[in-house]
Motif scaffolding. Structure first.
Motif, short mmCIF file in Angstrom:
data_model
loop_
_atom_site.label_atom_id
_atom_site.label_comp_id
_atom_site.label_asym_id
_atom_site.label_seq_id
_atom_site.Cartn_x
_atom_site.Cartn_y
_atom_site.Cartn_z
N PHE A 81 -25.67 -3.13 3.85
CA PHE A 81 -26.76 -2.41 2.78
C PHE A 81 -28.42 -2.06 2.84
CE2 PHE A 81 -23.27 -5.09 0.95
CZ PHE A 81 -22.97 -4.33 0.36
N PRO A 82 -27.50 -1.15 3.46
CA PRO A 82 -29.85 -1.16 4.46
C PRO A 82 -30.88 -1.12 3.75
CG PRO A 82 -28.35 1.01 4.06
CD PRO A 82 -27.34 -0.14 3.21
N GLU A 83 -31.62 -1.54 4.52
CA GLU A 83 -32.88 -2.72 3.48
C GLU A 83 -32.79 -3.72 3.11
OE1 GLU A 83 -35.94 -0.21 2.83
OE2 GLU A 83 -35.41 1.34 4.24
N ARG A 84 -31.33 -4.25 3.00
CA ARG A 84 -31.06 -5.48 2.30
C ARG A 84 -30.46 -6.74 2.67
NH1 ARG A 84 -28.36 -3.39 -3.25
NH2 ARG A 84 -27.82 -1.86 -1.78
N VAL A 85 -29.08 -6.10 3.27
CA VAL A 85 -27.93 -6.93 3.74
C VAL A 85 -27.66 -6.92 5.38
CG1 VAL A 85 -25.84 -7.93 3.11
CG2 VAL A 85 -27.22 -8.30 1.44
N ALA A 86 -27.58 -6.91 6.82
CA ALA A 86 -26.46 -6.56 7.03
C ALA A 86 -26.68 -7.82 7.79
CB ALA A 86 -28.29 -6.44 8.48
N GLU A 87 -25.01 -7.89 7.99
CA GLU A 87 -24.41 -8.72 8.48
C GLU A 87 -23.52 -8.21 9.51
OE1 GLU A 87 -21.91 -11.74 5.22
OE2 GLU A 87 -20.05 -10.71 6.54
N TYR A 88 -23.10 -9.10 10.84
CA TYR A 88 -22.22 -9.65 11.48
C TYR A 88 -21.29 -10.79 12.04
CZ TYR A 88 -26.61 -6.36 12.86
OH TYR A 88 -27.87 -5.49 12.35
N THR A 89 -20.22 -9.96 12.48
CA THR A 89 -19.19 -11.37 12.59
C THR A 89 -18.66 -11.15 13.88
OG1 THR A 89 -18.62 -12.00 9.97
CG2 THR A 89 -17.35 -12.58 11.91
N VAL A 90 -19.73 -12.02 15.47
CA VAL A 90 -19.23 -11.83 16.05
C VAL A 90 -18.43 -13.20 16.80
CG1 VAL A 90 -20.83 -10.14 16.71
CG2 VAL A 90 -20.95 -12.77 16.89
N ASP A 91 -17.18 -13.17 17.77
CA ASP A 91 -16.51 -14.30 18.67
C ASP A 91 -17.88 -15.31 19.05
OD1 ASP A 91 -17.79 -13.41 20.37
OD2 ASP A 91 -16.62 -12.13 21.94
N LEU A 92 -17.94 -16.36 18.81
CA LEU A 92 -18.42 -17.90 19.14
C LEU A 92 -19.73 -17.91 17.84
CD1 LEU A 92 -19.07 -20.33 20.33
CD2 LEU A 92 -21.20 -19.08 21.92
N HIS A 93 -20.12 -17.47 17.70
CA HIS A 93 -21.15 -17.27 16.51
C HIS A 93 -20.62 -16.68 15.46
CE1 HIS A 93 -24.79 -18.11 19.51
NE2 HIS A 93 -24.47 -16.81 20.51
N GLY A 94 -20.21 -16.63 15.10
CA GLY A 94 -19.43 -16.90 13.49
C GLY A 94 -19.93 -14.79 13.21
N ARG A 95 -19.81 -15.77 11.40
CA ARG A 95 -20.44 -14.57 10.87
C ARG A 95 -21.99 -14.79 10.48
NH1 ARG A 95 -21.86 -15.23 5.21
NH2 ARG A 95 -21.52 -16.81 4.82
N ILE A 96 -23.02 -13.74 11.05
CA ILE A 96 -24.51 -13.93 10.88
C ILE A 96 -24.78 -13.05 9.98
CG2 ILE A 96 -26.32 -13.35 12.22
CD1 ILE A 96 -24.89 -13.54 14.88
N ARG A 97 -25.44 -13.89 8.97
CA ARG A 97 -25.69 -12.81 7.81
C ARG A 97 -28.07 -12.47 7.34
NH1 ARG A 97 -22.84 -10.36 3.61
NH2 ARG A 97 -24.44 -10.50 1.54
N PHE A 98 -28.40 -11.58 7.46
CA PHE A 98 -29.44 -11.34 7.33
C PHE A 98 -29.95 -10.57 6.04
CE2 PHE A 98 -29.26 -11.54 11.86
CZ PHE A 98 -29.79 -11.97 11.76
N HIS A 99 -30.11 -11.28 4.74
CA HIS A 99 -30.76 -10.85 3.25
C HIS A 99 -31.45 -10.83 2.97
CE1 HIS A 99 -29.02 -10.62 -1.04
NE2 HIS A 99 -30.44 -10.31 -0.55
N LEU A 100 -32.52 -9.66 2.57
CA LEU A 100 -33.74 -9.35 2.57
C LEU A 100 -33.96 -9.43 0.65
CD1 LEU A 100 -33.31 -8.86 5.32
CD2 LEU A 100 -35.02 -6.65 5.47
N GLU A 101 -35.41 -9.51 0.81
CA GLU A 101 -35.41 -9.17 -0.92
C GLU A 101 -36.60 -9.18 -0.75
OE1 GLU A 101 -34.05 -12.85 -3.33
OE2 GLU A 101 -32.46 -12.91 -2.41
N PRO A 102 -37.37 -8.19 -1.85
CA PRO A 102 -38.71 -8.07 -1.72
C PRO A 102 -39.71 -9.12 -2.18
CG PRO A 102 -37.97 -6.94 -3.78
CD PRO A 102 -36.82 -7.61 -2.15
N ASP A 103 -41.10 -9.59 -2.11
CA ASP A 103 -41.09 -11.25 -2.49
C ASP A 103 -43.16 -10.18 -2.88
OD1 ASP A 103 -42.39 -13.19 -2.73
OD2 ASP A 103 -42.33 -14.13 -0.72
#
Length: 167
Positions: A81-103
């Motif tokens: 979800f551009p400028e809000r959520v980038a999530e990558y699921t890769v071998d070894l590291h599993g699910r990596i999720r970046f969730h951005l919110e304005p502050d």
């Protein structure tokens, strides 16, 4: 830990670890998004994104620049979800999720989660690793991207010992 990066937390659910970090960054969401969701941005603090198809289901290949050949991990974009959520699921590291919110008008809260199966040793490795990479993110956002030729394991070992607690 008295660093800029707050202590990460972890919990176990049926053999899978869930790590969490919450960072309050004095940068607009567009700048933080570029750091976590573009090959150019990721290289400055985390890894080389040899492949990153910016869409749900897109391919992703992440190559950790502080590791040898075992540092290449492939998978897919599992949320986008551009400028809000980038999530990558890769071998070894599993699910990596970046969730951005304005502050406010010029700051961002980054809520990060990493979910993966593994033992307690891997949990400690990952807590220390993410913490150190978030140190690098703070620097990269301040226009000081990581010079990977200077990386050493010393800081990571200190962080791992701190997450492990007293012996």
């Amino acid at each position: 830990m008295t660093d800029v990066i707050p202590h990460g937390t972890s919990e176990n659910h049926d053999g899978a670890w869930l790590l969490r970090y919450e960072l309050h960054l004095p940068h607009p969401r567009t700048r933080v998004w570029a750091a976590v969701a573009t090959p150019e941005g990721l290289r400055g603090w985390l890894c080389a994104a040899d492949v990153l198809e910016p869409r749900l289901g897109g391919a992703v290949t992440l190559r950790w620049l502080n590791a040898g050949p075992e540092g290449v991990h492939c998978g897919h974009v599992t949320a986008w979800f551009p400028e809000r959520v980038a999530e990558y699921t890769v071998d070894l590291h599993g699910r990596i999720r970046f969730h951005l919110e304005p502050d406010g008008p010029s700051a961002t809260v980054l809520r990060f989660t990493n979910e993966f199966p593994g033992d307690d040793a891997l949990r400690l490795d990952c807590l220390a690793g993410w913490h150190q990479h978030f140190d690098f993110l703070v620097d990269a956002l301040a226009d000081r991207p990581k010079d990977w030729s200077t990386w050493s394991a010393g800081r990571w070992q200190e962080l791992r010992a701190a997450y492990a607690g007293p012996s």
